[in-house]
Design an enzyme around this catalytic site. Structure first.
Site, mmCIF file in Angstrom:
data_model
loop_
_atom_site.group_PDB
_atom_site.id
_atom_site.type_symbol
_atom_site.label_atom_id
_atom_site.label_comp_id
_atom_site.label_asym_id
_atom_site.label_seq_id
_atom_site.Cartn_x
_atom_site.Cartn_y
_atom_site.Cartn_z
ATOM 1 N N CYS A 161 44.688 -26.670 0.499
ATOM 2 C CA CYS A 161 44.032 -27.610 -0.418
ATOM 3 C C CYS A 161 42.566 -27.234 -0.584
ATOM 4 C CB CYS A 161 44.156 -29.033 0.116
ATOM 5 S SG CYS A 161 43.376 -30.264 -0.957
ATOM 6 N N ASN A 212 55.135 -20.113 -3.232
ATOM 7 C CA ASN A 212 54.809 -21.309 -4.000
ATOM 8 C C ASN A 212 53.825 -20.912 -5.092
ATOM 9 O OD1 ASN A 212 52.424 -23.864 -3.545
ATOM 10 N ND2 ASN A 212 54.330 -24.196 -4.630
ATOM 11 N N GLY A 213 53.852 -21.644 -6.193
ATOM 12 C CA GLY A 213 52.884 -21.423 -7.254
ATOM 13 C C GLY A 213 53.526 -20.984 -8.559
#
Length: 335
Positions: free
Chosen positions: A101, A212-213
């Site tokens: 994050c 991921n992404g």
């Protein structure tokens, strides 16, 4: 099949932890669409768990949500170990450390992507958590931050944390720019670099490497699974939740629980009734369903009705039922 084997299989497809989105109510809804995918909580900070009250507010979930992972935000090894032990006692199947994050708020508390610049701290945290729990301790990270070298610095980070006992990494295939980009911009502007994650898996075959992404279709997920061990889908699984209806058949060789969008919505109805009895507001529950009829005749009317009525005092199941009635029902439909 052991619990560990079952979790490893479930991890093949997961829904990413997303602040304000992957709440317990969204996760219960997701289970009307997929029984098998691994679900994650929103990131919960160690401070919230250790000092917040009631703890149910941060850790509560419904049994239907399993397999379920708790994502932790923090950097202090002792606090993370204590929270990991609490998570295991509460019945979570996995503890995941957020190292991805990029928001200013979490940076200021040494949480999230900034920890990629402190791999020794992440390694110490993983070691401390592994010492006190038997459930998996995993890490979700980026391929780098700011001016880090995506090859040398990522390899060093993975090596140190793996040596501390982490066997599973879910890698968001973008850098995070801690200065100059907002969290929203960090989800789109840094270019995706899937080959970097593929090379990581090739160089560390003994580790579980997930990716991921930017994944928006199940075909794109299948392509990735030829190179890595698992896929994690974020915003698309929330904004277009019907995507999840094909996950069980596509990745686990068994039919999913919902034959149609209406069937999924009706399956959630007892849960909504229960949560309303507990004092939850209807709009806090139904906001997660607004994308269910995306692209379908009547889908806009469904969203509008809930948006205009679900927030009102006393709004109950009748509002939900009326909204469903605005969409023509199909007996069965392809996912």
């Amino acid at each position: 099949m052991t619990r560990q084997d079952s979790l490893s299989e479930a991890r093949r497809f997961s829904v990413a932890p997303m602040m304000d989105w992957t709440t317990r109510d969204y996760r219960a809804f997701a289970r009307t669409l997929t029984r098998r995918a691994l679900l994650y909580t929103e990131m919960v900070t160690t401070g919230a768990i250790l000092h917040g009250s009631p703890r149910e507010r941060f850790l509560g979930y419904d049994e239907v949500e399993h397999p379920l992972a708790l994502q932790l935000g923090g950097s202090d090894p002792g606090e993370l170990a204590e929270c990991a032990a609490i998570a295991e006692a509460w019945g979570y199947d996995e503890v995941n450390l957020n190292v991805g994050c990029p928001s200013d708020r979490v940076q200021n508390n040494l949480i999230g992507a900034c920890l990629m610049g402190h791999p020794e701290k992440v390694a110490a945290a993983v070691h401390a958590m592994r010492e006190v729990v038997s459930i998996p301790v995993t890490v979700k990270c980026r391929i780098g931050i700011d001016d880090q070298d995506e090859d040398a610095d990522l390899e060093r980070f993975i090596g140190l944390v793996a040596d501390a006992g982490c066997e599973t990494f879910i890698v968001h295939a973008r850098k995070a720019w801690l200065q100059g980009l907002s969290p929203k911009e960090n989800r789109d502007i840094p270019p995706l670099n899937y080959p970097r994650v593929h090379r990581l898996k090739a160089s560390r075959p003994e580790l579980h490497i997930g990716i991921n992404g930017g994944l928006k279709t199940l075909d794109a997920c299948r392509e990735q699974l030829a190179q890595v061990d698992s896929v994690m889908v974020g915003r698309e699984a929330y904004q277009n939740p019907w995507l999840l209806a094909s996950v069980d058949s596509a990745f686990y060789d068994e039919p999913g629980p919902a034959e149609s969008r209406h069937a999924a919505a009706r399956a959630l109805r007892p849960y909504i009734a229960q949560r309303l009895d507990e004092g939850a507001k209807l709009n806090h529950l139904t906001r997660h369903l607004l994308g269910l009829f995306q692209g379908q005749p009547g889908g806009r009317r469904f969203r509008r009705h809930l948006s205009e009525h679900a927030h009102r005092d006393g709004a109950g199941l009748a509002v939900f039922d009326d909204a469903l009635g605005l969409v023509a029902e199909r007996a069965a439909e392809p996912a």
